[in-house]
Design an enzyme around this catalytic site. Structure first.
Site, PDB file in Angstrom:
ATOM      1  N   GLY A   5       9.178  73.779  41.280  1.00 46.37           N
ATOM      2  CA  GLY A   5       8.485  73.044  40.213  1.00 46.37           C
ATOM      3  C   GLY A   5       7.212  73.746  39.787  1.00 46.37           C
ATOM      4  CB  ILE A  37       5.741  71.013  49.139  1.00 43.75           C
ATOM      5  CG1 ILE A  37       4.430  70.247  48.879  1.00 43.75           C
ATOM      6  CG2 ILE A  37       6.805  70.099  49.705  1.00 43.75           C
ATOM      7  CD1 ILE A  37       4.556  69.075  47.904  1.00 43.75           C
ATOM      8  N   GLY A  47      -2.733  64.405  31.070  1.00 45.53           N
ATOM      9  CA  GLY A  47      -2.437  65.836  30.953  1.00 45.53           C
ATOM     10  C   GLY A  47      -1.063  66.228  31.447  1.00 45.53           C
ATOM     11  CG  ASP A  88      -1.375  69.657  34.479  1.00 44.48           C
ATOM     12  OD1 ASP A  88      -0.139  69.526  34.509  1.00 44.48           O
ATOM     13  OD2 ASP A  88      -2.108  69.427  35.461  1.00 44.48           O
ATOM     14  CE1 TYR A 111       4.800  68.789  38.426  1.00 40.29           C
ATOM     15  CE2 TYR A 111       4.014  66.550  38.701  1.00 40.29           C
ATOM     16  CZ  TYR A 111       4.426  67.750  39.246  1.00 40.29           C
ATOM     17  OH  TYR A 111       4.447  67.902  40.614  1.00 40.29           O
ATOM     18  CB  THR A 158       1.518  71.816  36.726  1.00 42.95           C
ATOM     19  OG1 THR A 158       0.749  72.868  37.328  1.00 42.95           O
ATOM     20  CG2 THR A 158       1.864  70.789  37.774  1.00 42.95           C
TER      21      THR A 158
HETATM   22  N1  CAA Z   1      -8.550  60.549  35.204  1.00 46.47           N
HETATM   23  C1  CAA Z   1      -9.521  60.134  34.381  1.00 46.47           C
HETATM   24  N2  CAA Z   1     -10.006  60.883  33.376  1.00 46.47           N
HETATM   25  C2  CAA Z   1      -9.470  62.101  33.195  1.00 46.47           C
HETATM   26  C3  CAA Z   1      -8.455  62.594  34.006  1.00 46.47           C
HETATM   27  C4  CAA Z   1      -7.985  61.764  35.063  1.00 46.47           C
HETATM   28  N3  CAA Z   1      -7.020  62.147  35.893  1.00 46.47           N
HETATM   29  N4  CAA Z   1      -8.109  63.826  33.571  1.00 46.47           N
HETATM   30  C5  CAA Z   1      -8.905  64.108  32.532  1.00 46.47           C
HETATM   31  N5  CAA Z   1      -9.728  63.062  32.307  1.00 46.47           N
HETATM   32  C6  CAA Z   1     -10.777  62.933  31.323  1.00 46.47           C
HETATM   33  C7  CAA Z   1     -11.922  63.947  31.609  1.00 46.47           C
HETATM   34  O1  CAA Z   1     -12.777  63.468  32.639  1.00 46.47           O
HETATM   35  C8  CAA Z   1     -12.603  64.025  30.265  1.00 46.47           C
HETATM   36  O2  CAA Z   1     -13.416  62.888  30.084  1.00 46.47           O
HETATM   37  P1  CAA Z   1     -14.732  62.976  29.154  1.00 46.47           P
HETATM   38  O3  CAA Z   1     -14.230  63.337  27.784  1.00 46.47           O
HETATM   39  O4  CAA Z   1     -15.291  61.597  29.262  1.00 46.47           O
HETATM   40  O5  CAA Z   1     -15.577  64.045  29.777  1.00 46.47           O
HETATM   41  C9  CAA Z   1     -11.421  63.911  29.295  1.00 46.47           C
HETATM   42  O6  CAA Z   1     -10.344  63.330  30.030  1.00 46.47           O
HETATM   43  C10 CAA Z   1     -11.011  65.249  28.753  1.00 46.47           C
HETATM   44  O7  CAA Z   1     -10.767  66.110  29.886  1.00 46.47           O
HETATM   45  P2  CAA Z   1     -10.982  67.680  29.804  1.00 46.47           P
HETATM   46  O8  CAA Z   1     -12.338  68.004  29.227  1.00 46.47           O
HETATM   47  O9  CAA Z   1     -10.634  68.269  31.133  1.00 46.47           O
HETATM   48  O10 CAA Z   1      -9.897  68.054  28.662  1.00 46.47           O
HETATM   49  P3  CAA Z   1      -8.950  69.261  28.594  1.00 46.47           P
HETATM   50  O11 CAA Z   1      -8.147  69.086  27.361  1.00 46.47           O
HETATM   51  O12 CAA Z   1      -9.687  70.526  28.788  1.00 46.47           O
HETATM   52  O13 CAA Z   1      -7.978  69.112  29.882  1.00 46.47           O
HETATM   53  C11 CAA Z   1      -6.482  67.999  31.352  1.00 46.47           C
HETATM   54  C12 CAA Z   1      -7.316  67.894  30.094  1.00 46.47           C
HETATM   55  C13 CAA Z   1      -5.394  69.060  31.174  1.00 46.47           C
HETATM   56  C14 CAA Z   1      -5.822  66.639  31.573  1.00 46.47           C
HETATM   57  C15 CAA Z   1      -7.374  68.418  32.542  1.00 46.47           C
HETATM   58  O14 CAA Z   1      -8.416  67.478  32.675  1.00 46.47           O
HETATM   59  C16 CAA Z   1      -6.604  68.469  33.838  1.00 46.47           C
HETATM   60  O15 CAA Z   1      -6.056  69.507  34.168  1.00 46.47           O
HETATM   61  N6  CAA Z   1      -6.534  67.350  34.588  1.00 46.47           N
HETATM   62  C17 CAA Z   1      -5.787  67.281  35.809  1.00 46.47           C
HETATM   63  C18 CAA Z   1      -4.377  66.822  35.530  1.00 46.47           C
HETATM   64  C19 CAA Z   1      -3.687  66.526  36.838  1.00 46.47           C
HETATM   65  O16 CAA Z   1      -4.003  65.593  37.525  1.00 46.47           O
HETATM   66  N7  CAA Z   1      -2.702  67.369  37.195  1.00 46.47           N
HETATM   67  C20 CAA Z   1      -2.051  67.220  38.442  1.00 46.47           C
HETATM   68  C21 CAA Z   1      -1.667  68.594  38.932  1.00 46.47           C
HETATM   69  S1  CAA Z   1      -1.098  68.573  40.611  1.00 46.47           S
HETATM   70  C22 CAA Z   1       0.443  67.983  40.506  1.00 46.47           C
HETATM   71  O17 CAA Z   1       1.001  67.778  39.475  1.00 46.47           O
HETATM   72  C23 CAA Z   1       1.120  67.737  41.811  1.00 46.47           C
HETATM   73  C24 CAA Z   1       1.592  66.338  41.888  1.00 46.47           C
HETATM   74  O18 CAA Z   1       2.779  66.123  41.801  1.00 46.47           O
HETATM   75  C25 CAA Z   1       0.647  65.251  42.141  1.00 46.47           C
END
Ligand code: CAA
Length: 248
Positions: free
Chosen positions: A91, A15, A150, A95, A154, A93
Site C-alpha cells: 500500500g 508492517i 487528505g 495525501d 486512501y 499514500t
Molecule cells: N485533523 C485536523 N485538522 C487537520 C488534519 C487532521 N488530521 N489534517 C489537516 N488538518 C488541517 C490543518 O491543521 C490545517 O488547518 P489550518 O488551516 O487551521 O492551519 C488545514 O487542515 C490545512 O492543512 P495543511 O496546511 O497541512 O494543508 P495541505 O493542503 O498542505 O495538506 C494534508 C493537507 C495533505 C491533509 C496534510 O495536512 C496531511 O498530510 N495530513 C495528514 C494526513 C494523514 O493523516 N495521513 C495519514 C498517513 S498514514 C496512513 O495513512 C496509515 C494509516 O493507515 C493510518
C-alpha cells in the site's frame, strides 16, 4: 505450520516486514513480492532478516498490474508450490485534500491499494478452492472506517478492500477459505513518520491508548487469523488501533 506457504505482498514494508518475521517464526514458508527489487534494496533486506535467522524469499511484482501478478503467481507456484495464506499488505499514500488532489494521486492509490487486492487474490483463490484451504488477510486502515483529512483516495481504497473481503468471505466459506480484513490504526512506520509532525501529534493525542501502534501488534493479528483453527472467523474487519475507532 510445516509445509504451509504464505505470500505477503509489500512484505518489505514497515508492517509487512514484521508480518514476514512472525509468519516465519510460526513455521510458514514465507514469500514476499516487491515492486522494484533494486530500488527497494530487497536483497539487503533479505540478508538482514537471514542474519536474524528469518528466511523470506521474494519475487518481483507490480501489484497494480494484473499481468505482472499473473507472472508472479506462476513463479511462486513453480518455486514454492501452492499458496495457503495470502496477506495483501502492499500500500501507498498520496495525501492531498480532495479539492486539490491531482488525478494521478487518486489513480496511484486506487491501483496500488485496491486494484492490487483483486489482481493478486485472483491468481490464488481458484487453487485455494480446489485444495479446500485458504486464508486471505487484507491489511486496510482505520481511515477506511472513519475517513481522514487528505485521504479521500486512501480511505476509499481501504473501505473498498473490506467490501471485497466480505464478498470473498461468502464465496469461500464452504471451501475452507476465510477472508478477513485487519484495520491498523496509526502504526510506527515510515508511512506515518511522513505525516507533518503537528498533524501527527494531534492524531496521537486522540488515541485512547496514548501512543502509536507497533508493527508486531499488527503481525500478531495476522498470524492469529492465518491459523487453521481460525476457520470460523470470516468476513471480519479487525481493528488494531488502540481504541481510536470502535464500533459494534
Ligand atoms: N485533523 C485536523 N485538522 C487537520 C488534519 C487532521 N488530521 N489534517 C489537516 N488538518 C488541517 C490543518 O491543521 C490545517 O488547518 P489550518 O488551516 O487551521 O492551519 C488545514 O487542515 C490545512 O492543512 P495543511 O496546511 O497541512 O494543508 P495541505 O493542503 O498542505 O495538506 C494534508 C493537507 C495533505 C491533509 C496534510 O495536512 C496531511 O498530510 N495530513 C495528514 C494526513 C494523514 O493523516 N495521513 C495519514 C498517513 S498514514 C496512513 O495513512 C496509515 C494509516 O493507515 C493510518
Amino acid at each position: 505450520m510445516a509445509n504451509r506457504v504464505a505470500l505477503v505482498t509489500g512484505g518489505n514494508g514497515g508492517i509487512g516486514t514484521e508480518i514476514c518475521r512472525q509468519l516465519a517464526a510460526a513455521g510458514y514458508r514465507v514469500v514476499t513480492t516487491c515492486f522494484d527489487a533494486e530500488k527497494e534494496n530487497v536483497a539487503e533486506w533479505q540478508k538482514e532478516l537471514a542474519a536474524e535467522g528469518v528466511q523470506v524469499d521474494w519475487v518481483e511484482c507490480d501489484v497494480a498490474d494484473f499481468d505482472s501478478c499473473a507472472e508472479m503467481a506462476a513463479e511462486v507456484a513453480d518455486k514454492f508450490g501452492p499458496v495457503d495464506v495470502l496477506v495483501n499488505a502492499a500500500g501507498i499514500t498520496r495525501d492531498a485534500f480532495a479539492h486539490k488532489m491531482p488525478q494521478e494521486n487518486w489513480d496511484a492509490v486506487i491501483r496500488t491499494n485496491l486494484d492490487s487486492v483483486f489482481n493478486v487474490t485472483r491468481q490464488f483463490v481458484e487453487t485455494m478452492r480446489e485444495r479446500g484451504f485458504g486464508r486471505i488477510i487484507n491489511i486496510a486502515s482505520v481511515n477506511g472506517q472513519t475517513g481522514q483529512f487528505g485521504q479521500a483516495n486512501y480511505s476509499a481504497a481501504k473501505a473498498g478492500m473490506h467490501g471485497f473481503t466480505m464478498a470473498l468471505a461468502k464465496e469461500g466459506a464452504r471451501k475452507g477459505i476465510t477472508a478477513n480484513t485487519v484495520s491498523p490504526g496509526y502504526i510506527e512506520t515510515a508511512m506515518t513518520a511522513a505525516i507533518p509532525e503537528e498533524v501527527r501529534n494531534s492524531i496521537v493525542a486522540q488515541v485512547p491508548a496514548g501512543r502509536m501502534g507497533r508493527p508486531p501488534e499488527i503481525a500478531r493479528t495476522v498470524v492469529f487469523l492465518a491459523a487453521d483453527e481460525a476457520e470460523y472467523i470470516n468476513g471480519a474487519n479487525i481493528p488494531v488501533n488502540g481504541g481510536l475507532f470502535t464500533s459494534f
